[in-house]
Design a protein around this motif. Structure first.
Motif, mmCIF file in Angstrom:
data_model
loop_
_atom_site.group_PDB
_atom_site.id
_atom_site.type_symbol
_atom_site.label_atom_id
_atom_site.label_comp_id
_atom_site.label_asym_id
_atom_site.label_seq_id
_atom_site.Cartn_x
_atom_site.Cartn_y
_atom_site.Cartn_z
ATOM 1 N N LYS A 1 50.460 75.622 -4.841
ATOM 2 C CA LYS A 1 51.370 75.224 -3.772
ATOM 3 C C LYS A 1 51.009 73.832 -3.270
ATOM 4 O O LYS A 1 49.826 73.502 -3.097
ATOM 5 C CB LYS A 1 51.318 76.235 -2.620
ATOM 6 C CG LYS A 1 51.884 77.605 -3.014
ATOM 7 C CD LYS A 1 51.904 78.568 -1.860
ATOM 8 C CE LYS A 1 52.474 79.920 -2.321
ATOM 9 N NZ LYS A 1 52.511 80.903 -1.230
ATOM 10 N N ILE A 2 52.046 73.039 -3.080
ATOM 11 C CA ILE A 2 51.885 71.710 -2.490
ATOM 12 C C ILE A 2 52.303 71.806 -1.022
ATOM 13 O O ILE A 2 53.415 72.248 -0.717
ATOM 14 C CB ILE A 2 52.756 70.667 -3.214
ATOM 15 C CG1 ILE A 2 52.325 70.529 -4.676
ATOM 16 C CG2 ILE A 2 52.695 69.320 -2.508
ATOM 17 C CD1 ILE A 2 53.291 69.699 -5.512
ATOM 18 N N VAL A 3 51.429 71.402 -0.144
ATOM 19 C CA VAL A 3 51.743 71.388 1.287
ATOM 20 C C VAL A 3 51.822 69.938 1.749
ATOM 21 O O VAL A 3 50.870 69.166 1.578
ATOM 22 C CB VAL A 3 50.688 72.148 2.104
ATOM 23 C CG1 VAL A 3 51.005 72.048 3.602
ATOM 24 C CG2 VAL A 3 50.632 73.607 1.677
ATOM 25 N N CYS A 4 52.961 69.581 2.308
ATOM 26 C CA CYS A 4 53.148 68.233 2.858
ATOM 27 C C CYS A 4 53.321 68.353 4.364
ATOM 28 O O CYS A 4 54.310 68.930 4.837
ATOM 29 C CB CYS A 4 54.373 67.572 2.223
ATOM 30 S SG CYS A 4 54.699 65.912 2.857
ATOM 31 N N GLU A 5 52.353 67.845 5.109
ATOM 32 C CA GLU A 5 52.392 67.890 6.570
ATOM 33 C C GLU A 5 52.774 66.516 7.105
ATOM 34 O O GLU A 5 52.053 65.540 6.899
ATOM 35 C CB GLU A 5 51.030 68.309 7.125
ATOM 36 C CG GLU A 5 50.577 69.688 6.652
ATOM 37 C CD GLU A 5 49.198 70.059 7.143
ATOM 38 O OE1 GLU A 5 48.814 71.227 6.991
ATOM 39 O OE2 GLU A 5 48.481 69.164 7.665
ATOM 40 N N ILE A 6 53.897 66.434 7.750
ATOM 41 C CA ILE A 6 54.387 65.169 8.294
ATOM 42 C C ILE A 6 54.123 65.165 9.796
ATOM 43 O O ILE A 6 54.967 65.597 10.586
ATOM 44 C CB ILE A 6 55.884 64.985 7.994
ATOM 45 C CG1 ILE A 6 56.143 65.113 6.498
ATOM 46 C CG2 ILE A 6 56.370 63.632 8.492
ATOM 47 C CD1 ILE A 6 55.433 64.090 5.647
ATOM 48 N N MET A 7 52.935 64.718 10.166
ATOM 49 C CA MET A 7 52.526 64.799 11.573
ATOM 50 C C MET A 7 51.865 63.502 12.030
ATOM 51 O O MET A 7 50.722 63.480 12.478
ATOM 52 C CB MET A 7 51.584 65.983 11.782
ATOM 53 C CG MET A 7 52.259 67.314 11.479
ATOM 54 S SD MET A 7 51.178 68.710 11.726
ATOM 55 C CE MET A 7 52.301 70.072 11.407
ATOM 56 N N GLY A 8 52.592 62.389 11.890
ATOM 57 C CA GLY A 8 52.080 61.112 12.350
ATOM 58 C C GLY A 8 50.785 60.739 11.656
ATOM 59 O O GLY A 8 50.669 60.819 10.430
ATOM 60 N N LYS A 9 49.796 60.362 12.427
ATOM 61 C CA LYS A 9 48.525 59.952 11.838
ATOM 62 C C LYS A 9 47.757 61.121 11.235
ATOM 63 O O LYS A 9 46.781 60.920 10.512
ATOM 64 C CB LYS A 9 47.668 59.240 12.882
ATOM 65 C CG LYS A 9 47.247 60.111 14.061
ATOM 66 C CD LYS A 9 46.408 59.304 15.032
ATOM 67 C CE LYS A 9 45.948 60.158 16.216
ATOM 68 N NZ LYS A 9 45.116 59.393 17.164
ATOM 69 N N PHE B 1 60.265 61.674 12.169
ATOM 70 C CA PHE B 1 60.627 62.646 11.140
ATOM 71 C C PHE B 1 60.259 64.024 11.675
ATOM 72 O O PHE B 1 59.158 64.516 11.469
ATOM 73 C CB PHE B 1 59.873 62.323 9.849
ATOM 74 C CG PHE B 1 60.405 63.025 8.632
ATOM 75 C CD1 PHE B 1 61.236 62.371 7.738
ATOM 76 C CD2 PHE B 1 60.072 64.343 8.367
ATOM 77 C CE1 PHE B 1 61.722 63.008 6.609
ATOM 78 C CE2 PHE B 1 60.544 64.994 7.249
ATOM 79 C CZ PHE B 1 61.378 64.327 6.361
ATOM 80 N N ASP B 2 61.203 64.665 12.392
ATOM 81 C CA ASP B 2 60.899 65.923 13.059
ATOM 82 C C ASP B 2 61.172 67.104 12.138
ATOM 83 O O ASP B 2 61.575 66.958 10.979
ATOM 84 C CB ASP B 2 61.676 66.045 14.369
ATOM 85 C CG ASP B 2 63.192 66.052 14.160
ATOM 86 O OD1 ASP B 2 63.629 66.090 12.988
ATOM 87 O OD2 ASP B 2 63.931 66.011 15.158
ATOM 88 N N ALA B 3 60.982 68.316 12.667
ATOM 89 C CA ALA B 3 61.171 69.520 11.866
ATOM 90 C C ALA B 3 62.623 69.688 11.445
ATOM 91 O O ALA B 3 62.914 70.224 10.366
ATOM 92 C CB ALA B 3 60.702 70.742 12.655
ATOM 93 N N ASP C 1 58.291 73.909 11.435
ATOM 94 C CA ASP C 1 57.441 72.801 11.828
ATOM 95 C C ASP C 1 57.661 71.660 10.839
ATOM 96 O O ASP C 1 58.425 71.785 9.871
ATOM 97 C CB ASP C 1 55.973 73.239 11.840
ATOM 98 C CG ASP C 1 55.124 72.365 12.752
ATOM 99 O OD1 ASP C 1 55.629 71.325 13.227
ATOM 100 O OD2 ASP C 1 53.957 72.723 12.992
ATOM 101 N N ARG C 2 56.950 70.568 11.040
ATOM 102 C CA ARG C 2 57.085 69.414 10.150
ATOM 103 C C ARG C 2 56.231 69.611 8.892
ATOM 104 O O ARG C 2 55.436 68.728 8.511
ATOM 105 C CB ARG C 2 56.669 68.148 10.885
ATOM 106 C CG ARG C 2 57.582 67.766 12.034
ATOM 107 C CD ARG C 2 56.967 66.738 12.925
ATOM 108 N NE ARG C 2 55.812 67.287 13.643
ATOM 109 C CZ ARG C 2 54.989 66.552 14.383
ATOM 110 N NH1 ARG C 2 55.168 65.247 14.504
ATOM 111 N NH2 ARG C 2 53.978 67.123 15.006
#
Length: 584
Positions: free
Chosen positions: A117-125, A3-5, A97-98
């Motif tokens: 603000k809700i921050v969702c960081e999709i960065m693997g583990k 799931f990339d940027a 970025d992701r």
């Protein structure tokens, strides 16, 4: 793909188009690393899913409801207190970025307007779900990261939010021909084109880089020095236009067994004929199919783990016993040499004295009559030495007979275990796993299945489907079903199909007293090939009338013999109507 940027940009674009200023009506936490928000706008409602687990991190709209715990986790209760009734009024992707940053407008406990603000960081583990206040200070996070976990970046309540550091790469939304060729000229020519793309542009997954190189060269693993630079730039430029104009094509790659193996926001061609592709109108539908199937397969693999261990151990034991018995059988072939030695001792008994350690005699078994040396036991008389050799001969004859029978039995056992393994590999539901457990229990493996008790439930049914010309096909999903389907339920004039000399399903083509068409035969054979462990592009499948099938007494489940059969060579399929099949 990861799931990339670029995928994040595509999903956020779809979300903002469908749900501008969506209202948060419910907040659920079906798993420790997943937040599920029920959102509403106008007459539309959906679920906004944040998955920050290590296996399938993503942000998506979904229509799939998951089972939730009876008691909501503390973090879920905290989010409900802060966010229920609020509206999502802004969506951004910082720094390409992701990361997704959602601005939420609501009211605090005192009824005053507030912004979070809700921050969702999709960065693997390292994926995380973080809630910030209006000044972007961290209120809380699903995964708290303190100094003991990381000295570089902490996620703690009260700290100012800092986005993860980004590498110094080009923004793929900014088309710059000069910058592209400058980076290409400075890049090591022996490295691959895929490495060049991923190290030059931010937010691009490896699979997309493979696709761009493939479009430029017709291959995937190509060094930069062998790539036409203008062709590579044209491929990259087309990809950039796609991102800028948001002309996405939600696509899933499906392997030959019908399982989705990859997804993308653009058409993928570099996987070749190994897969087929299916496009969707929305990313919501793409993710619902892809991850629902992935979750299902993961659950099946978890349920099947103990059976896999049991089968692996049983096959290892069986192969070891077979190796020992085959070696013993090879040694038993020395029996004739014992008989020859006994005959030579008997014919030369007058020459042998007690205490002799060997006998040199003419070997009249050989046409050239050479002299050979026969070893003797000096403690025995000549007659006793002869009797000793005859006893060894008789023992080897008995061993040969017994070992031949035992090897045949253990070979049948190994073939049976391989058939069970084939059905386990193709299991599609938890019921299939339960049926295989029941079969192993009935086959005498209960002592190795700790705590297992046979279930008190109705027997499962084989898979059923229709041919193009309207005849019914039944497919056995395990050896017990194979036996029941072929030996009890099928009519004598029905047609039986099974892949040749390879473990697989029994397939019954129900004729209802009519003669099937050539297409019926071909489709049934292709299904039999598809529901087997065959891996070739063209597979041999035997077929005959059910009346020609016999089951030997005492044989393993699923084992039958047959005669008067024909053979078809077909391409394996698992669904009717999936392309060219082959020929009889």
């Amino acid at each position: 793909m990861a799931f990339d940027a670029c995928m994040m940009r595509a999903v956020l674009s779809e979300f903002t188009a469908e749900f501008p200023e969506a209202k948060i009506e419910k907040i659920l936490q079906p798993a420790n690393d997943e937040i599920d928000m029920v959102i509403h706008h106008g007459r539309s409602s959906s679920r906004l899913l944040f998955n920050v687990g290590p296996n399938a991190p993503r942000l998506q709209l979904t229509d799939k409801a998951k089972e939730n715990p009876l008691k909501a986790p503390m973090f879920c209760m905290f989010l409900r207190k802060r966010l229920l009734g609020a509206r999502i009024v802004g969506v951004e992707q910082p720094g390409f970025d992701r990361i997704a940053k959602l601005t939420v407008s609501g009211y605090d406990e005192m009824g005053f307007p507030t912004e979070m603000k809700i921050v969702c960081e999709i960065m693997g583990k390292y994926a995380n779900f973080i809630l910030l206040d209006g000044d972007e200070k961290i209120i809380s996070a699903l995964k708290i990261i303190d100094f003991s976990a990381s000295m570089i970046r902490q996620v703690l309540p009260g700290l100012k939010y800092q986005a993860p550091a980004m590498p110094d790469k080009l923004d793929p939304k900014l088309i710059d021909r000069d910058a592209f060729f400058a980076h290409l000229s400075a890049f090591p020519p022996e490295k691959s084109g895929e490495k060049f793309i991923t190290s030059t542009y931010s937010g691009i997954a490896t699979q997309i880089a493979h696709e761009l190189v493939y479009r430029a060269t017709g291959d995937v693993d190509v060094p930069v020095c062998n790539i036409d630079r203008d062709a590579l730039y044209r491929a990259v430029e087309a990809w950039q236009f796609l991102l800028i104009n948001e002309e996405y094509t939600p696509t899933v790659a499906i392997d030959k067994s019908g399982k989705p193996i990859d997804y993308s926001y653009m058409p993928i061609t570099y996987l070749g004929d190994y897969v087929t592709y299916k496009s969707f109108p929305t990313f919501r539908e793409l993710f619902d199919l892809y991850f629902a199937e992935k979750d299902r397969l993961e659950k099946i693999n978890q349920r099947a783990h103990d059976v896999r261990v049991l089968l692996s151990a049983a096959r290892a034991r069986t192969e070891k016993k077979l190796a020992i018995q085959r070696e013993a059988l090879a040694n038993s072939e020395k029996g004739e040499s014992y008989k020859r030695a006994g005959d030579l001792i008997t014919s030369n008994i007058y020459r042998i004295k007690r205490g002799d350690e060997s006998l040199v005699a003419i070997d009249y078994y050989d046409s050239e009559c050479p002299e050979i040396t026969v070893p003797l036991d000096p403690r025995l008389s000549a007659a006793a030495n002869a009797q000793r050799m005859y006893k060894l001969y008789n023992k080897s004859k008995t061993a040969k007979t017994v070992l031949t029978e035992q090897i045949s039995l253990w070979e049948s056992e190994l073939l049976y275990l391989e058939s069970v393994q084939a059905f386990l590999d193709s299991a599609e539901t938890e019921q299939d796993i339960s049926d295989i457990r029941d079969e192993l229990y009935g086959a005498g493996y209960a002592s190795r299945m700790r705590g297992y008790k046979p279930p008190k439930q109705s027997r499962s049914k084989p898979l059923s489907m229709k041919t193009t010309d309207g005849l019914t096909l039944y497919v056995g999903r395990n050896n017990i079903q194979n036996d029941r389907l072929t030996m009890k339920e099928a009519a004598k004039d029905d047609i039986w199909f099974h892949v040749k000399d390879i473990p697989g399903s029994h397939v019954i083509l129900v004729t209802n007293g009519t003669e099937p068409t050539d297409r019926d035969y071909t489709e049934a054979a292709a299904i039999a090939a598809g529901y087997s462990s065959a891996t070739a592009d063209l597979v041999a499948v035997d077929y005959t009338r059910v009346k020609n099938i016999k089951k030997p007494a005492g044989s393993k489940p699923g084992f039958v013999t047959y005669k008067t059969n024909y053979t078809a060579y077909v391409k394996p399929i698992r669904e009717i109507g999936t392309g060219s099949l082959g020929e009889k």
